[in-house]
Scaffold this active site. Structure first.
Site, PDB file in Angstrom:
ATOM      1  N   ASN A 151      12.969   7.782  -9.678  1.00 39.25           N
ATOM      2  CA  ASN A 151      13.512   7.095  -8.531  1.00 39.25           C
ATOM      3  C   ASN A 151      12.385   6.144  -7.893  1.00 39.25           C
ATOM      4  O   ASN A 151      12.780   5.325  -6.925  1.00 39.25           O
ATOM      5  CB  ASN A 151      13.745   8.152  -7.246  1.00 39.25           C
ATOM      6  CG  ASN A 151      12.432   9.148  -7.104  1.00 39.25           C
ATOM      7  OD1 ASN A 151      12.371   9.992  -7.991  1.00 39.25           O
ATOM      8  ND2 ASN A 151      12.020   9.305  -5.775  1.00 39.25           N
ATOM      9  N   ARG A 195      22.003  -4.215   2.404  1.00 38.36           N
ATOM     10  CA  ARG A 195      22.676  -3.821   1.023  1.00 38.36           C
ATOM     11  C   ARG A 195      24.172  -4.073   1.211  1.00 38.36           C
ATOM     12  O   ARG A 195      24.808  -4.579   0.157  1.00 38.36           O
ATOM     13  CB  ARG A 195      22.226  -2.500   0.753  1.00 38.36           C
ATOM     14  CG  ARG A 195      21.082  -1.969   0.217  1.00 38.36           C
ATOM     15  CD  ARG A 195      20.932  -0.771   0.004  1.00 38.36           C
ATOM     16  NE  ARG A 195      19.471  -0.692  -0.171  1.00 38.36           N
ATOM     17  CZ  ARG A 195      18.746   0.768  -0.124  1.00 38.36           C
ATOM     18  NH1 ARG A 195      19.489   1.749   0.454  1.00 38.36           N
ATOM     19  NH2 ARG A 195      17.640   0.832  -0.394  1.00 38.36           N
ATOM     20  N   THR A 228       0.914  -1.067   0.035  1.00 38.94           N
ATOM     21  CA  THR A 228       0.262  -0.130  -0.095  1.00 38.94           C
ATOM     22  C   THR A 228       0.753   1.147  -0.037  1.00 38.94           C
ATOM     23  O   THR A 228       0.151   2.619  -0.041  1.00 38.94           O
ATOM     24  CB  THR A 228      -0.964   0.232   1.321  1.00 38.94           C
ATOM     25  OG1 THR A 228       0.061   0.007   2.522  1.00 38.94           O
ATOM     26  CG2 THR A 228      -2.097  -1.148   1.225  1.00 38.94           C
ATOM     27  N   GLY A 229       2.418   1.140   0.123  1.00 42.97           N
ATOM     28  CA  GLY A 229       3.281   2.238   0.139  1.00 42.97           C
ATOM     29  C   GLY A 229       3.307   2.863  -1.374  1.00 42.97           C
ATOM     30  O   GLY A 229       2.628   2.229  -2.301  1.00 42.97           O
ATOM     31  N   VAL A 260       5.848   3.201  -3.049  1.00 36.63           N
ATOM     32  CA  VAL A 260       6.676   2.246  -4.287  1.00 36.63           C
ATOM     33  C   VAL A 260       5.920   0.905  -4.189  1.00 36.63           C
ATOM     34  O   VAL A 260       6.035   0.649  -5.375  1.00 36.63           O
ATOM     35  CB  VAL A 260       8.083   1.809  -3.672  1.00 36.63           C
ATOM     36  CG1 VAL A 260       8.909   0.709  -4.732  1.00 36.63           C
ATOM     37  CG2 VAL A 260       8.857   2.979  -3.605  1.00 36.63           C
ATOM     38  N   HIS A 312      15.093  11.399  -9.851  1.00 35.51           N
ATOM     39  CA  HIS A 312      16.443  12.055  -9.320  1.00 35.51           C
ATOM     40  C   HIS A 312      17.080  12.543 -10.662  1.00 35.51           C
ATOM     41  O   HIS A 312      17.223  11.651 -11.672  1.00 35.51           O
ATOM     42  CB  HIS A 312      17.063  10.973  -8.702  1.00 35.51           C
ATOM     43  CG  HIS A 312      16.599  10.786  -7.272  1.00 35.51           C
ATOM     44  ND1 HIS A 312      15.387  11.511  -6.648  1.00 35.51           N
ATOM     45  CD2 HIS A 312      16.845   9.787  -6.313  1.00 35.51           C
ATOM     46  CE1 HIS A 312      15.259  10.990  -5.455  1.00 35.51           C
ATOM     47  NE2 HIS A 312      16.007   9.890  -5.295  1.00 35.51           N
ATOM     48  N   CYS A 346      17.821   4.325  -4.351  1.00 38.22           N
ATOM     49  CA  CYS A 346      17.029   4.965  -5.676  1.00 38.22           C
ATOM     50  C   CYS A 346      18.125   5.786  -6.312  1.00 38.22           C
ATOM     51  O   CYS A 346      18.049   5.915  -7.696  1.00 38.22           O
ATOM     52  CB  CYS A 346      15.774   5.874  -5.343  1.00 38.22           C
ATOM     53  SG  CYS A 346      15.857   6.942  -3.900  1.00 38.22           S
TER      54      CYS A 346
END
Length: 371
Positions: free
Chosen positions: A349, A121, A33-34, A36, A276, A151
């Site tokens: 982004n 990451r 639901t966000g 992204v 971006h 991003c």
């Protein structure tokens, strides 16, 4: 054999369709639901239909909502251990602390996780994958996790990867001009509120007038973002560097397999909603030419070359937003260094910078699981 009613599939057709769906990997989208997550559902609906069930997972307060994916309404379920039952691949777009708690749970239930948070990451046992650059890395995942880069890194690394493959990158100096959607919906809401406050005024002509006008709408930014640029993105790290600047350095090194690459970044927030931009000074081991760089970039997957300044042709966020590729223009050889190139790069982004790369990595994993 029982005939099908006119316009309706036969039982045999239905069983065959169910068998095809069952043979496909089962996918979970966590954080559906966000901002992204919403883009990701659109991308999953646009690309090849390689998934069986697509299960939508979000916080308990979003459970019960219905979202559309692949033309069908799907009910969102609450994040829980049981939500990962039967899932082969889980795509996470959640805050770091949620990722740290729930990604291991999904892995323990048998899912391969593609995580868009910063949690894993730089873990040496977690590959950081951009399919156009290092697709092979996705197959080696000791922890069952593949990380998605930040991003800002993703907005430039596809173009740099193509140039590196030909010339050998030896140094990188970057300035980023980052859109407010990089910090989520709150960033977008803040910019829109500030634009409303300054619209139709003569502000921006005396010290502090914009700051006074926007008042308590600074939101997540340390200074006004309307009629302004803010030389800061991320959180404060050692020696005055920001977390966003260090991400560019650390992630570029890992993706390109250059652990000692000298990288310097300055991150700036600008009054742009989405996309971006970056200015890039890239130095290589071998001498470069603009013509050679143009050939490489024009042929590179995921890159669009837009470079004719005489005709006003170069990428801008307003033209690139909503598109998938990395756009490159203003390609010049450095005036004082025949081994260096200057570039201007734009990338959405929310698409390649997050959702699209996640979907592409998922496709690599799905092909592997079905192979």
């Amino acid at each position: 054999m029982i005939p099908a009613e006119a316009g309706r599939p036969s039982l045999a057709d239905t069983l065959r369709a169910d068998a095809r769906t069952a043979a496909k990997p089962q996918l979970a989208v966590v954080g559906a639901t966000g901002a992204v997550g919403s883009v990701l559902l659109g991308i999953l609906s646009e690309r090849a239909d390689i998934w069986g069930e697509i299960r939508l997972i979000a916080s308990p307060r979003s459970a019960g909502r219905k979202l559309t994916v692949r033309g069908a309404e799907v009910e969102v379920v609450a994040l829980s251990e049981e939500a990962f039952d039967g899932i082969d691949v889980a795509m996470f777009d959640v805050p770091d602390e949620v990722s740290a708690q729930w990604v291991p749970v999904a892995v323990s239930k048998g899912a391969v996780v593609i995580d868009n948070a910063g949690t894993f990451r730089l873990d040496p046992d977690v590959p950081l994958v951009v399919p156009e650059v290092n697709a092979h890395a996705a197959r080696v995942r000791p922890r069952g996790i593949i990380a998605n880069p930040n991003c800002t890194t993703l907005s430039m690394i596809v173009a740099l990867g193509a140039l590196h493959a030909e010339y050998g990158l030896s140094e990188l100096i970057v300035s980023s001009y980052q859109a407010v959607s990089g910090v989520g919906k709150a960033g977008v809401d803040t910019l829109r509120a500030q634009l409303s406050a300054v619209s139709g005024t003569e502000l921006g002509t005396t010290p502090g007038d914009v700051r006074r006008a926007v008042g308590d709408t600074l939101g997540l930014f340390p200074a006004p973002i309307a009629l302004n640029v803010v030389p800061w993105a991320g959180s404060l790290q050692e020696d005055g560097w920001s977390s966003e600047e260090l991400k560019i350095r650390d992630e570029s090194r890992k993706i390109l397999g250059l652990p000692e690459l000298p990288v310097t970044a300055t991150c700036v927030r600008v009054p742009v909603i989405t996309t971006h931009s970056l200015t890039v000074h890239a130095r290589f081991e071998n001498e470069v030419t603009v013509g050679g760089a143009h050939e490489i970039l024009a042929a590179a997957p995921g890159v669009v070359l837009s470079d004719d300044p005489a005709e006003g042709e170069y990428p801008t966020p307003a033209d690139v937003v909503g598109t998938d590729p990395t756009w490159v223009g203003r390609v010049r050889r450095s005036l004082d260094d025949p081994r260096a190139l200057e570039l201007f790069v734009c990338g959405d982004n929310l698409r390649k910078g997050a959702a699209l790369n996640t979907a592409q990595v998922g496709e690599l994993v799905a092909a592997e699981l079905q192979g």
